[in-house]
Scaffold this active site. Sequence first.
Site, PDB file in Angstrom:
ATOM      1  N   TRP A  91       0.816  -1.219   0.000  1.00  0.00           N
ATOM      2  CA  TRP A  91       0.000   0.000   0.000  1.00  0.00           C
ATOM      3  C   TRP A  91       0.852   1.273   0.000  1.00  0.00           C
ATOM      4  O   TRP A  91       0.402   2.315   0.436  1.00  0.00           O
ATOM      5  CB  TRP A  91      -0.966   0.000   1.198  1.00  0.00           C
ATOM      6  N   HIS A  92       2.066   1.201  -0.551  1.00  0.00           N
ATOM      7  CA  HIS A  92       2.945   2.370  -0.589  1.00  0.00           C
ATOM      8  C   HIS A  92       2.888   3.023  -1.971  1.00  0.00           C
ATOM      9  O   HIS A  92       3.907   3.250  -2.614  1.00  0.00           O
ATOM     10  CB  HIS A  92       4.384   1.970  -0.250  1.00  0.00           C
ATOM     11  N   SER A  93       1.697   3.344  -2.422  1.00  0.00           N
ATOM     12  CA  SER A  93       1.527   3.927  -3.752  1.00  0.00           C
ATOM     13  C   SER A  93       1.998   5.375  -3.773  1.00  0.00           C
ATOM     14  O   SER A  93       1.797   6.122  -2.815  1.00  0.00           O
ATOM     15  CB  SER A  93       0.048   3.865  -4.159  1.00  0.00           C
TER      16      SER A  93
END
Length: 566
Positions: free
Chosen positions: A490-492
């Site tokens: 979830w490190h977009s």
Amino acid sequence: MSHPVISEFDIIFAGGGTTACVVAGRLAAWDPSLSILILKGGQHTLNQAVHVQPYRFTSHHVPTSTTMTFNVGNPSPRLNGRAPIVSCAHCIGGGSSVNTMVYTRAPASDFDDWGADGWESKNLIPLMKKLETYEVQPDRPTHGYGGPIKVSYGGCKLRASEEFHPCWHDIRRYIDGTTGRRSDAAHHYVYNQAHNANLQIWVGKRGAVIFRDKRAVGVEFTSDPVSCPDAGQSSSIVRASKLVVVTAGAFGSPAILERSGIGAEAILKRCDIQQLVDLPGVGENYCGLRDHNIVSVPYFSADGAVTMDSLWRGKECCPGPFNRQGNIIEHLAQWKINGKSLIAQNGTDAKIKWRPDDDELKAMGSSLSTTMEGLYPASAGSIHIKWDENGQEGIDFNTGYLMIHPILYLLTLDTKRCAKFFDGMPSYRGEVPAGHPCFPEGSAAVCRETTGPVDLNAPDLIYTAEDDEAIDRYNRDCGMSHPYHYQTTWHSLGTCAMKPRADQGVVDARLNVYGVTNLKVADMSIAPKNVGTNTYSTALLIGEKAAMIIADELGIECRPYKRVSK
């Protein structure tokens, strides 16, 4: 058709995630007379147990969660035809309200590599110190001790972590060491200023920027269809006399810009949106190939081992002394007394960083030099809006996952190294088959339960070519239907990149959107290159930097932070 103008503020933030809370909170504290509005699609998180109790972070990552948006990517042959799913926060505080709370910071060189004037590490390290209270160790010159965000070891340790390696369980967390609560941006930057009527948060709103000529003058919004499904879709307008700041994250910010007529001609044309500014970098540069990915590999543990299973998965899965009916109640009672117990745990108690050796680098192949930034994979993903068959807005999302050989090779190495690390731990009792590759019959790597750990002097397991193929298949089979397989952490980032316009940039070093005035973007979408860290720390940092930029332009004095009691 005209829409009602219902109010006017000095500054409007279109998005209410981590960075928005930091910027809005700082500006409100520096100048309480400044009227500020935060518009957010998701709902409030104020003092809600699911957000402030650290162990509950897992509840946000299930398919029924309403605090997350599950963005479904386009099916990819690299993922055996599966459609990858990347989630992002959908609540006040953004990722800071739902993440795993692991504390890390990027190397200084990562920010220097961004190449943006004023964003060099020498200018950012003071801001890193300013935002934190580092409860782990006193008098560290690179850490801060008076900021709003607390960093500690958390409420208690899982003893199994000390079996992993005596030097690899120094895990710091965004958890208040005194209260045991999550240390998030919402509570520590905006909710603690509830006394200031000039700082307002409107939830359940989704919108687009409106312009007079090419000057941003406000936001037109409707009710968010997820948070407010029965509210109808009538539009309203709120004006901004000084500035509009888009702060909706790597997924939301490019969508807002494209809805507002800023983006590539082909994208806007297919959505029947009149183009205001030709800015083809909007929605590009997604971190797909350089995302921080995860492959979960679960193991059986010895009876009596203290794990998070009794809280996360229920007592029926976890025999032993921590399987009493009153388990959670007892942990909650202790947490309320002194902030301790497994309630103040995130289940992450050990870590290791490793770099491939020379032989491993050679095995990655000649593509390494053209597809990696240092050891960060280069990007090839994109996020754009589109209309579905029902006329509703959706996304055209290409993740770029597993498009290059080095990533697959690294994942294979990770799988093998994890097996070696874990099988020597005293609590090790074998592999959980559902969370491991399906190795061919007769393979030495076949999953099995055991009565104890593997002898540390035993020879290393030899993997065959067929075993490597099984690992490769496993890593390609991703998706929420199989939560152990390859997926995002979830490190977009990167979809409104802070780069030159000619290089598919969207904002300049002052965060101004190219081609218009009075409009900025401030969130992880501006990151032009990857960062070697969990991105919460960088989102906070971008917020602190953006607050200083905006204060400078508005002539506001950046006074030292003063803690405000809730």
